[in-house]
Write a protein that holds these residues in place. Structure first.
Motif, PDB file in Angstrom:
ATOM      1  N   ALA A  12       0.813  -1.224   0.000  1.00 31.39           N
ATOM      2  CA  ALA A  12       0.000   0.000   0.000  1.00 31.39           C
ATOM      3  C   ALA A  12       0.845   1.273   0.000  1.00 31.39           C
ATOM      4  N   LYS A  13       2.158   1.125   0.006  1.00 35.79           N
ATOM      5  CA  LYS A  13       3.036   2.294   0.090  1.00 35.79           C
ATOM      6  C   LYS A  13       2.891   3.204  -1.126  1.00 35.79           C
ATOM      7  N   GLN A  14       2.810   2.633  -2.308  1.00 37.80           N
ATOM      8  CA  GLN A  14       2.704   3.451  -3.519  1.00 37.80           C
ATOM      9  C   GLN A  14       1.435   4.302  -3.507  1.00 37.80           C
ATOM     10  N   ALA A  15       0.326   3.732  -3.082  1.00 37.96           N
ATOM     11  CA  ALA A  15      -0.920   4.498  -3.010  1.00 37.96           C
ATOM     12  C   ALA A  15      -0.838   5.574  -1.933  1.00 37.96           C
ATOM     13  N   ALA A  16      -0.236   5.233  -0.782  1.00 36.63           N
ATOM     14  CA  ALA A  16      -0.126   6.201   0.319  1.00 36.63           C
ATOM     15  C   ALA A  16       0.769   7.376  -0.055  1.00 36.63           C
ATOM     16  N   MET A  17       1.802   7.125  -0.834  1.00 36.42           N
ATOM     17  CA  MET A  17       2.716   8.185  -1.249  1.00 36.42           C
ATOM     18  C   MET A  17       2.287   8.833  -2.561  1.00 36.42           C
ATOM     19  N   GLY A  18       1.297   8.289  -3.210  1.00 37.58           N
ATOM     20  CA  GLY A  18       0.858   8.802  -4.506  1.00 37.58           C
ATOM     21  C   GLY A  18      -0.456   9.533  -4.433  1.00 37.58           C
ATOM     22  N   ARG A  19      -1.459   8.931  -5.041  1.00 32.90           N
ATOM     23  CA  ARG A  19      -2.748   9.618  -5.193  1.00 32.90           C
ATOM     24  C   ARG A  19      -3.483   9.867  -3.878  1.00 32.90           C
ATOM     25  N   GLN A  20      -3.180   9.120  -2.826  1.00 29.80           N
ATOM     26  CA  GLN A  20      -3.874   9.299  -1.550  1.00 29.80           C
ATOM     27  C   GLN A  20      -3.152  10.261  -0.606  1.00 29.80           C
ATOM     28  N   LEU A  21      -1.981  10.747  -0.981  1.00 29.39           N
ATOM     29  CA  LEU A  21      -1.193  11.602  -0.098  1.00 29.39           C
ATOM     30  C   LEU A  21      -1.814  12.985   0.019  1.00 29.39           C
ATOM     31  N   ASP A  22      -2.064  13.397   1.243  1.00 25.75           N
ATOM     32  CA  ASP A  22      -2.570  14.741   1.514  1.00 25.75           C
ATOM     33  C   ASP A  22      -1.388  15.711   1.420  1.00 25.75           C
ATOM     34  N   PRO A  23      -1.523  16.817   0.685  1.00 23.98           N
ATOM     35  CA  PRO A  23      -0.399  17.755   0.548  1.00 23.98           C
ATOM     36  C   PRO A  23       0.051  18.384   1.865  1.00 23.98           C
ATOM     37  N   GLU A  24      -0.785  18.377   2.869  1.00 21.99           N
ATOM     38  CA  GLU A  24      -0.417  18.961   4.156  1.00 21.99           C
ATOM     39  C   GLU A  24       0.174  17.941   5.123  1.00 21.99           C
ATOM     40  N   ALA A  25       0.300  16.699   4.700  1.00 20.13           N
ATOM     41  CA  ALA A  25       0.857  15.660   5.565  1.00 20.13           C
ATOM     42  C   ALA A  25       2.349  15.882   5.768  1.00 20.13           C
ATOM     43  N   PHE A  26       2.842  15.465   6.938  1.00 18.54           N
ATOM     44  CA  PHE A  26       4.273  15.487   7.221  1.00 18.54           C
ATOM     45  C   PHE A  26       4.819  14.127   6.830  1.00 18.54           C
ATOM     46  N   VAL A  27       5.849  14.104   5.984  1.00 18.82           N
ATOM     47  CA  VAL A  27       6.362  12.845   5.438  1.00 18.82           C
ATOM     48  C   VAL A  27       7.855  12.720   5.709  1.00 18.82           C
ATOM     49  N   VAL A  28       8.251  11.577   6.268  1.00 17.84           N
ATOM     50  CA  VAL A  28       9.650  11.180   6.375  1.00 17.84           C
ATOM     51  C   VAL A  28       9.744   9.902   5.553  1.00 17.84           C
ATOM     52  N   HIS A  29      10.231  10.038   4.322  1.00 14.94           N
ATOM     53  CA  HIS A  29      10.208   8.917   3.380  1.00 14.94           C
ATOM     54  C   HIS A  29      11.612   8.579   2.906  1.00 14.94           C
ATOM     55  N   ARG A  30      11.901   7.314   2.890  1.00 18.87           N
ATOM     56  CA  ARG A  30      13.103   6.773   2.276  1.00 18.87           C
ATOM     57  C   ARG A  30      12.651   5.680   1.324  1.00 18.87           C
ATOM     58  N   GLY A  31      12.945   5.845   0.053  1.00 16.48           N
ATOM     59  CA  GLY A  31      12.483   4.913  -0.973  1.00 16.48           C
ATOM     60  C   GLY A  31      13.000   3.497  -0.799  1.00 16.48           C
ATOM     61  N   TYR A  32      14.132   3.335  -0.167  1.00 20.43           N
ATOM     62  CA  TYR A  32      14.715   2.013   0.028  1.00 20.43           C
ATOM     63  C   TYR A  32      14.155   1.295   1.251  1.00 20.43           C
ATOM     64  N   VAL A  33      13.256   1.937   2.002  1.00 23.95           N
ATOM     65  CA  VAL A  33      12.587   1.293   3.140  1.00 23.95           C
ATOM     66  C   VAL A  33      11.181   0.936   2.683  1.00 23.95           C
ATOM     67  N   PRO A  34      10.823  -0.344   2.657  1.00 20.46           N
ATOM     68  CA  PRO A  34       9.571  -0.760   2.019  1.00 20.46           C
ATOM     69  C   PRO A  34       8.280  -0.471   2.783  1.00 20.46           C
ATOM     70  N   THR A  35       8.338  -0.311   4.083  1.00 22.45           N
ATOM     71  CA  THR A  35       7.101  -0.151   4.860  1.00 22.45           C
ATOM     72  C   THR A  35       7.057   1.198   5.568  1.00 22.45           C
ATOM     73  N   MET A  36       5.839   1.582   5.976  1.00 20.14           N
ATOM     74  CA  MET A  36       5.628   2.872   6.626  1.00 20.14           C
ATOM     75  C   MET A  36       4.622   2.725   7.754  1.00 20.14           C
ATOM     76  N   VAL A  37       4.526   3.772   8.560  1.00 19.36           N
ATOM     77  CA  VAL A  37       3.489   3.883   9.582  1.00 19.36           C
ATOM     78  C   VAL A  37       2.815   5.226   9.370  1.00 19.36           C
TER      79      VAL A  37
END
Length: 174
Positions: free
Chosen positions: A115-140
């Motif tokens: 679900a990471k691609q959807a969370a970082m793509g079309r579902q991402l709120d522009p006001e969200a705070f994001v700490v993203h590393r592409g080489y880490v496969p999972t998120m919270v």
């Protein structure tokens, strides 16, 4: 003077059970195989340069380019995620330089790799705070409950999503 009226230094110190202690800590370092690829490519380029009798500027590139990549790997891998809790329901989430007190957290959930691609793509709120590393496969995802903060949620890369989510208050897994 009554002994109940005296305030000592011990009274001003937080009690041992209220002192925040780390319950989750991780660094988002680049994968080890990136370093192996960098070393292998550098060795290959040096070998080819020595066989071909390369000019001085090519030798300079053989030193500078790998050093720049190593600097990039170290810089990108400095990001840390930490959770401190005091054992009484209070605590703080640290993601990079940002900090979030537990009082502002409504709930959290694991974002699986699928679900990471959807969370970082079309579902991402522009006001969200994001700490993203592409080489880490999972998120919270950490949903906020703070009427004064326009940030709806934090989206944080983590290699241990269950551990991070369990360290946060009111955890609900997705």
């Amino acid at each position: 003077m009554d002994s109940l009226d005296l305030v000592t230094e011990d009274d001003l110190r937080p009690s041992p059970d209220r002192v925040p202690r780390p319950v989750h800590s991780e660094r988002l370092r680049v994968p080890g195989w990136w370093w192996l690829v960098l070393a292998a490519v550098t060795a290959l380029v040096v070998a080819v340069a020595s066989i071909l009798g390369a000019p001085w500027w090519l030798w300079l590139l053989c030193v500078v380019v790998p050093a720049l990549f190593a600097w990039l790997f170290v810089t990108v891998g400095r990001e840390s995620i930490e959770v401190e809790a005091d054992g009484q329901g209070g605590g703080t989430l640290y993601a990079g330089r940002a900090r979030l007190p537990f009082e502002a957290i409504a709930r959290s959930a694991v974002v699986p790799a699928t679900a990471k691609q959807a969370a970082m793509g079309r579902q991402l709120d522009p006001e969200a705070f994001v700490v993203h590393r592409g080489y880490v496969p999972t998120m919270v995802i950490v949903v906020l409950d703070d009427p004064l903060d326009p940030t709806p949620y934090w989206l944080i890369s983590t290699r241990d999503p269950e551990g991070l989510a369990a360290a946060l208050p009111d955890t609900r897994y997705s």
